[in-house]
Design an enzyme around this catalytic site. Sequence first.
Site, mmCIF file in Angstrom:
data_model
loop_
_atom_site.group_PDB
_atom_site.id
_atom_site.type_symbol
_atom_site.label_atom_id
_atom_site.label_comp_id
_atom_site.label_asym_id
_atom_site.label_seq_id
_atom_site.Cartn_x
_atom_site.Cartn_y
_atom_site.Cartn_z
ATOM 1 N N SER A 29 37.424 34.290 56.742
ATOM 2 C CA SER A 29 36.032 34.753 56.698
ATOM 3 C C SER A 29 35.276 34.398 57.978
ATOM 4 C CB SER A 29 35.309 34.197 55.475
ATOM 5 O OG SER A 29 35.420 32.794 55.406
ATOM 6 N N HIS A 71 42.275 33.615 49.963
ATOM 7 C CA HIS A 71 41.115 32.923 50.574
ATOM 8 C C HIS A 71 40.068 32.695 49.471
ATOM 9 C CE1 HIS A 71 38.445 31.531 53.596
ATOM 10 N NE2 HIS A 71 37.974 32.684 54.053
ATOM 11 N N HIS A 81 46.987 24.746 51.571
ATOM 12 C CA HIS A 81 46.011 25.060 52.612
ATOM 13 C C HIS A 81 46.728 25.237 53.937
ATOM 14 C CE1 HIS A 81 42.366 24.925 55.062
ATOM 15 N NE2 HIS A 81 41.748 25.253 53.944
ATOM 16 N N ARG A 107 36.155 18.804 49.625
ATOM 17 C CA ARG A 107 35.235 19.700 48.891
ATOM 18 C C ARG A 107 35.632 19.723 47.420
ATOM 19 N NH1 ARG A 107 36.176 25.011 52.302
ATOM 20 N NH2 ARG A 107 38.310 24.335 51.820
ATOM 21 N N ASP A 143 38.880 25.629 45.937
ATOM 22 C CA ASP A 143 38.787 26.631 44.881
ATOM 23 C C ASP A 143 39.332 26.159 43.535
ATOM 24 O OD1 ASP A 143 37.658 28.687 46.531
ATOM 25 O OD2 ASP A 143 39.588 28.767 47.521
HETATM 26 N N1 HAX Z 1 51.728 28.088 45.295
HETATM 27 C C1 HAX Z 1 52.941 28.577 45.579
HETATM 28 N N2 HAX Z 1 53.438 28.711 46.816
HETATM 29 C C2 HAX Z 1 52.662 28.290 47.824
HETATM 30 C C3 HAX Z 1 51.404 27.722 47.619
HETATM 31 C C4 HAX Z 1 50.923 27.645 46.287
HETATM 32 N N3 HAX Z 1 49.710 27.175 46.007
HETATM 33 N N4 HAX Z 1 50.884 27.399 48.814
HETATM 34 C C5 HAX Z 1 51.790 27.763 49.736
HETATM 35 N N5 HAX Z 1 52.866 28.303 49.141
HETATM 36 C C6 HAX Z 1 54.015 28.923 49.779
HETATM 37 C C7 HAX Z 1 53.544 30.073 50.652
HETATM 38 O O1 HAX Z 1 53.324 31.250 49.893
HETATM 39 C C8 HAX Z 1 54.697 30.196 51.624
HETATM 40 O O2 HAX Z 1 55.732 30.887 50.975
HETATM 41 P P1 HAX Z 1 56.689 31.910 51.789
HETATM 42 O O3 HAX Z 1 57.412 31.041 52.770
HETATM 43 O O4 HAX Z 1 57.549 32.490 50.741
HETATM 44 O O5 HAX Z 1 55.801 32.901 52.461
HETATM 45 C C9 HAX Z 1 55.108 28.744 51.809
HETATM 46 O O6 HAX Z 1 54.616 28.027 50.669
HETATM 47 C C10 HAX Z 1 54.554 28.095 53.048
HETATM 48 O O7 HAX Z 1 53.147 28.265 53.056
HETATM 49 P P2 HAX Z 1 52.204 27.195 53.791
HETATM 50 O O8 HAX Z 1 52.589 27.170 55.228
HETATM 51 O O9 HAX Z 1 52.201 25.912 53.051
HETATM 52 O O10 HAX Z 1 50.773 27.844 53.562
HETATM 53 P P3 HAX Z 1 50.056 28.981 54.402
HETATM 54 O O11 HAX Z 1 49.359 28.343 55.526
HETATM 55 O O12 HAX Z 1 50.981 30.110 54.740
HETATM 56 O O13 HAX Z 1 49.035 29.540 53.328
HETATM 57 C C11 HAX Z 1 47.442 29.344 51.558
HETATM 58 C C12 HAX Z 1 47.924 28.780 52.913
HETATM 59 C C13 HAX Z 1 46.140 28.698 51.227
HETATM 60 C C14 HAX Z 1 47.234 30.858 51.722
HETATM 61 C C15 HAX Z 1 48.509 29.043 50.467
HETATM 62 O O14 HAX Z 1 48.620 27.646 50.310
HETATM 63 C C16 HAX Z 1 48.216 29.692 49.147
HETATM 64 O O15 HAX Z 1 48.574 30.855 48.948
HETATM 65 N N6 HAX Z 1 47.540 28.966 48.183
HETATM 66 C C17 HAX Z 1 47.149 29.534 46.915
HETATM 67 C C18 HAX Z 1 45.908 30.416 47.083
HETATM 68 C C19 HAX Z 1 44.694 29.579 47.385
HETATM 69 O O16 HAX Z 1 44.390 28.604 46.720
HETATM 70 N N7 HAX Z 1 43.934 29.992 48.424
HETATM 71 C C20 HAX Z 1 42.676 29.318 48.797
HETATM 72 C C21 HAX Z 1 42.849 28.395 49.985
HETATM 73 C C22 HAX Z 1 41.575 27.708 50.393
HETATM 74 C C23 HAX Z 1 40.623 28.721 50.933
HETATM 75 O O17 HAX Z 1 40.769 29.344 51.956
HETATM 76 N N8 HAX Z 1 39.618 28.974 50.171
HETATM 77 O O18 HAX Z 1 38.808 29.989 50.461
#
Ligand code: HAX
Length: 434
Positions: free
Chosen positions: A240, A270, A317, A326, A372
């Site tokens: 964002s 996000h 994250h 937070r 979140d």
């Molecule tokens: N559940 C399952 N798998 C997860 C995970 C979770 N909560 N968090 C990360 N992973 C997985 C990823 O999908 C990725 O899988 P692939 O290799 O198959 O693609 C792997 O672990 C490595 O990811 P990472 O390097 O740890 O995390 P990223 O930096 O790629 O992504 C995210 C960060 C926040 C997008 C991710 O942790 C996620 O999808 N979390 C769940 C959704 C969520 O809570 N989002 C909000 C985040 C905070 C925010 O921005 N708020 O607005």
Amino acid sequence: MATLKEKLYEKIEGWRPRTTRLLKEYGDVKVGDVTIKQVIGGMRGVKCLTTDISYLDPYEGIRFRGYTIPEVLEKLPKVPGAEMPYVEGFLYLLLTGDIPTEEDALMVAEEFKKRREVPSYVFDVLKAMPKDSHPMAMFATAIVAMQKESVFAQKYNEGISKMDYWEPMLEDALNLWSRIPEIAAFIYRWKYRDGDIIAPDPDLDMGGNFAHMMGIDKPYDDVARLYFILHSDHESGNVSAHTGHLVASALSDLYYSISAMLDGLAGPLHGLANQEVLRWIQGVMEKMGGKLPSEEEMKKFVWDTLNSGQVIPGFGHAVLRKTDPRYQAQREFCLKHLPDDEIFKYVDMLYKVVPPILQEHGKAKNPWPNVDAQSGVIQWYYGIKEYDFYTVLFGIGRSLGVATNIVWDRALGYPIERPKSITTDMMEEIAGIK
Ligand code: HAX
């Protein structure tokens, strides 16, 4: 007392030589290298943005203008009779870098009061949208609908000097911040409360007025203040904030930039994760017939989600490597105000159960909860059970940090953003396999 604009002018004049010097004298100094993994992998960890509004340490979490969340909540002037600080005072901190006095916070509140009127066509636009539109689509539409109000766009067309861009940007930001809570509350009451709209109360502060327009009693005013502050900024690389900055770098005005920012926030990886957390918990509750699962049962739900190839919302994250402060701040609020709430118990059990499972699963680099995971439970408790609205609340907060960044982007003359892309062939050549 200096006005907000005078205060900001003084700060900007003091800051500009620092940026100019770095660019002119040290522009060729290396900040870091970029690997193929980073090029393909969403630029994770590439240091190629700058902001002084907030900084995210992977282990400590966010600092706003150098202050941690507990420090912000402790040091900022409080609304009389409330636990939480004025959002207006927090904005003063974000904009100027200085801790405000109560007088400073009230000066910002006064600015808002003067600007509060939302143009009536915004409500007409919202009413013309299908009622089952997602509230984030409605929110982003309402903001971009106001583009014709942009003082920046008008001054730009008149031929304003680049050095002065920040002033109309600040005007746009103040106008937007003063109106955004009413637009969000309108969307809520229009969509979910049969259009029973509550008029704003000009004598209330931003958080108090929002709670009033939502039709929710105390301490929801404090929930709103806490929520807007916590969600305001998370340095510049998140989707964002980066989107807002990127769009504004083309000198698109604040309305275009903040509307685009909201579009980025509306993704489930996000800001939309807060609604996904509640949706996930509701799914578990339904399967459990309303009763709290045992830890073993909860573990099974978590594994089932992972094994079906989905993420556990609210955990993980891209930068943080510990529990999000937070999340902690909201957890403390829950422990004080709703310790026995059923959904809070679910969330708390997830806090216990999910991290070891994610560690065992072996993919997520950060198994800990993010902002979140905890935010929906508070909203639900105070009566907002329409969880697809939660990201709108995040969006009000995020507009504070992103618009502040955009004002400073213009003050420091940051150029249009334009990183370079390369092809797969080129990467294979660089890797020496072609
Ligand atoms: N559940 C399952 N798998 C997860 C995970 C979770 N909560 N968090 C990360 N992973 C997985 C990823 O999908 C990725 O899988 P692939 O290799 O198959 O693609 C792997 O672990 C490595 O990811 P990472 O390097 O740890 O995390 P990223 O930096 O790629 O992504 C995210 C960060 C926040 C997008 C991710 O942790 C996620 O999808 N979390 C769940 C959704 C969520 O809570 N989002 C909000 C985040 C905070 C925010 O921005 N708020 O607005």
